[in-house]
Design a protein around this motif. Structure first.
Motif, short mmCIF file in Angstrom:
data_model
loop_
_atom_site.label_atom_id
_atom_site.label_comp_id
_atom_site.label_asym_id
_atom_site.label_seq_id
_atom_site.Cartn_x
_atom_site.Cartn_y
_atom_site.Cartn_z
N ARG A 156 0.83 -1.21 0.00
CA ARG A 156 0.00 0.00 0.00
C ARG A 156 0.86 1.26 0.00
O ARG A 156 0.52 2.25 -0.65
N VAL A 157 1.98 1.22 0.73
CA VAL A 157 2.90 2.36 0.71
C VAL A 157 3.44 2.57 -0.71
O VAL A 157 3.50 3.70 -1.21
N ALA A 158 3.83 1.48 -1.36
CA ALA A 158 4.35 1.59 -2.72
C ALA A 158 3.32 2.19 -3.65
O ALA A 158 3.64 3.04 -4.50
N PHE A 159 2.07 1.77 -3.50
CA PHE A 159 1.02 2.31 -4.38
C PHE A 159 0.80 3.80 -4.13
O PHE A 159 0.62 4.58 -5.07
N ARG A 160 0.84 4.20 -2.87
CA ARG A 160 0.66 5.62 -2.57
C ARG A 160 1.80 6.46 -3.14
O ARG A 160 1.60 7.59 -3.58
N CYS A 161 3.00 5.91 -3.14
CA CYS A 161 4.16 6.66 -3.64
C CYS A 161 4.25 6.64 -5.16
O CYS A 161 4.54 7.67 -5.79
N LYS A 162 4.04 5.49 -5.75
CA LYS A 162 4.25 5.33 -7.20
C LYS A 162 2.97 5.53 -8.00
O LYS A 162 3.01 6.05 -9.12
N GLY A 163 1.85 5.08 -7.45
CA GLY A 163 0.60 5.19 -8.18
C GLY A 163 0.48 4.15 -9.28
O GLY A 163 1.42 3.44 -9.62
N ARG A 164 -0.70 4.10 -9.85
CA ARG A 164 -1.00 3.07 -10.84
C ARG A 164 -0.27 3.26 -12.16
O ARG A 164 -0.19 2.33 -12.96
N ASP A 165 0.28 4.43 -12.39
CA ASP A 165 0.96 4.70 -13.65
C ASP A 165 2.46 4.42 -13.61
O ASP A 165 3.14 4.57 -14.63
N ARG A 166 2.99 4.02 -12.46
CA ARG A 166 4.42 3.67 -12.38
C ARG A 166 4.66 2.32 -11.70
O ARG A 166 5.75 1.79 -11.78
N LEU A 167 3.65 1.78 -11.04
CA LEU A 167 3.80 0.50 -10.37
C LEU A 167 3.19 -0.59 -11.25
O LEU A 167 2.03 -0.48 -11.67
N MET A 168 3.97 -1.64 -11.55
CA MET A 168 3.54 -2.69 -12.47
C MET A 168 3.41 -4.02 -11.73
O MET A 168 4.30 -4.40 -10.97
N LEU A 169 2.33 -4.73 -11.98
CA LEU A 169 2.19 -6.08 -11.45
C LEU A 169 3.03 -7.04 -12.29
O LEU A 169 2.96 -7.02 -13.52
N VAL A 170 3.85 -7.84 -11.62
CA VAL A 170 4.63 -8.89 -12.29
C VAL A 170 4.44 -10.18 -11.51
O VAL A 170 4.06 -10.17 -10.34
N THR A 171 4.72 -11.30 -12.16
CA THR A 171 4.56 -12.57 -11.45
C THR A 171 5.87 -13.13 -10.91
O THR A 171 5.88 -13.80 -9.89
N ASP A 172 7.00 -12.90 -11.59
CA ASP A 172 8.26 -13.58 -11.25
C ASP A 172 8.01 -15.09 -11.20
O ASP A 172 8.56 -15.81 -10.38
N ALA A 173 7.15 -15.56 -12.12
CA ALA A 173 6.66 -16.93 -12.07
C ALA A 173 7.74 -17.95 -12.38
O ALA A 173 8.62 -17.73 -13.20
N MET A 174 7.61 -19.09 -11.72
CA MET A 174 8.50 -20.22 -11.89
C MET A 174 7.77 -21.37 -12.60
O MET A 174 6.58 -21.26 -12.90
N PRO A 175 8.45 -22.49 -12.90
CA PRO A 175 7.82 -23.58 -13.66
C PRO A 175 6.53 -24.11 -13.07
O PRO A 175 5.69 -24.64 -13.80
#
Length: 394
Positions: free
Chosen positions: A261-280
């Motif tokens: 939530r802190v990251a979202f308040r600082c970066k906002g939806r236009d700079r914070l990206m959802l990623v998975t870092d997904a594994m096999p």
């Protein structure tokens, strides 16, 4: 399947449409030659090629810039066209219509093998480029990366890495404090985007790197110098510098919900990206897999190595969107922007992807309010589950 060839026209009618800016609908979109031709809101289209289920939401397809594996495949083990196809197919089922298959730190020959296959892989629907996470990382922030292979790229490495500069929209993650500034300049000059990650850099280090063109931060909060009172570190620099995009793993394990939530308040939806870092394990029922000679175990949705170190994530993009709404206490609109439009902007594809608007690529996802993906389209070519096929109109 709801396919649209280069000469066909496809119309999709949906009860709700998120157009990349706001939730609207009902409406229908018309697709021609792989792009959105028109969009009409407020009217039904009984003759549409596809009628989505009555509660479905149609949105821009998800874009994941950090995908180590999926469908039982780790890219490092299969840096081939066949391996990439299996990874992409696994994530498409969860709404990802664009991704960067990600190679973690490895030997020079593995980088070269992927470079040799890259051009063919770009022809796979959904591959937008590649992400090389390493080898120029800081050993003190190595995470699960093999310490023996962490290094400042030599001439052989650089030659292979630079080949990705004209292979889609590719990224290199590095620790800026561990490489000469001239190397950052050379990689950016070759056409690569640079993200800071696995780094123990100071905020001043990052400021200088951003001035040189570094534009991203890889998995914010994880494997990096933290925000402290007298040294903001990479976390502080990322939160405080609006020039930086930041990926974040929203699985409730890698980052505490309050920090999210802190990251979202600082970066906002236009700079914070959802990623998975997904594994096999993503897209499978597998509980174990091997990562560069180490057994990785899945327990309680957490992937760890023998010493307990987190080893990527057991996560898909539709799950990341669901988690973002719940853990960040944000709207679905905000979460969808972070899952598509923001990543498109980071990759320089904001005029092509991330919106449902005339002229944009027809890369789309349809899902229910319970976050079940019922269909995806890449360039108008669709893939829908059996339940959704029942709603199709010829």
């Amino acid at each position: 399947m709801g396919d649209c060839s280069s000469s066909d026209v496809l119309t999709i009618a949906a009860p709700q449409i998120f157009d990349g800016i706001a939730m609207r609908g009902p409406g229908a979109i018309r697709i021609s030659k792989g792009r959105i031709e028109s969009i009409a809101f407020g009217t039904s289209e009984p003759r549409a090629s596809i009628q989505l289920p009555r509660d479905a939401i149609l949105a821009p397809g998800f874009i994941d810039i950090q995908v180590n594996g999926g469908g039982g495949v780790l890219l490092n083990d299969e840096p081939t066209e066949a391996g990439v196809r299996r990874i992409v197919a696994a994530h498409r089922k969860a709404g990802t219509t664009g991704c960067l298959p990600t190679l973690i730190t490895d030997r020079s020959e593995i980088i070269e093998r992927l470079a040799a296959a890259a051009e063919a892989c770009l022809k796979i629907p959904g591959v937008l480029g590649f992400h090389l996470e390493g080898p120029a990382l800081n050993r003190s922030r190595k995470g699960i990366h093999p310490e023996a292979e962490i290094r400042v790229p030599n001439g052989r490495d650089l030659a292979a890495i630079k080949r990705f500069g004209n292979r889609g929209r590719s990224i290199v993650t590095l620790a800026p404090e561990c490489v000469p500034a001239s190397m950052i300049d050379a990689l950016i000059g070759a056409g690569l985007r640079i993200a800071a990650g696995h780094s123990d850099s100071t905020a001043a280090d990052i400021g200088r790197a951003v001035d040189r063109g570094v534009s991203g931060v890889t998995h914010l909060f994880n494997a990096m110098s933290q925000l402290n009172a007298r040294e903001p570190g990479l976390v502080g620099a990322a939160l405080g510098d609006d020039r930086l995009f930041a990926g974040i793993i929203c699985d409730g394990i890698h980052v505490d919900p309050l920090s999210l939530r802190v990251a979202f308040r600082c970066k906002g939806r236009d700079r914070l990206m959802l990623v998975t870092d997904a594994m096999p394990s993503a897209g499978t029922n597998d509980q174990k897999f091997m990562l560069q000679g180490r057994q990785i175990t899945l327990r309680d949705n957490r992937l760890t190595g023998p010493d307990g170190t987190l080893a990527g994530a057991h996560l898909t993009m539709i799950e990341a969107v669901r988690n973002a709404v719940a853990l960040l206490d944000i709207s679905l609109v905000d979460a969808l922007i972070m899952a598509s439009r923001t990543s498109a902007a980071f990759l320089g594809l904001e005029s092509e992807l991330g919106r449902i608007s005339p002229g944009y690529r027809a890369d789309l996802v349809a899902f229910t309010p319970d976050f079940e993906v019922v269909g995806t389209w890449i360039g108008g070519v669709g893939s829908m589950d059996e339940a959704s096929e029942a709603s199709r109109r010829g």
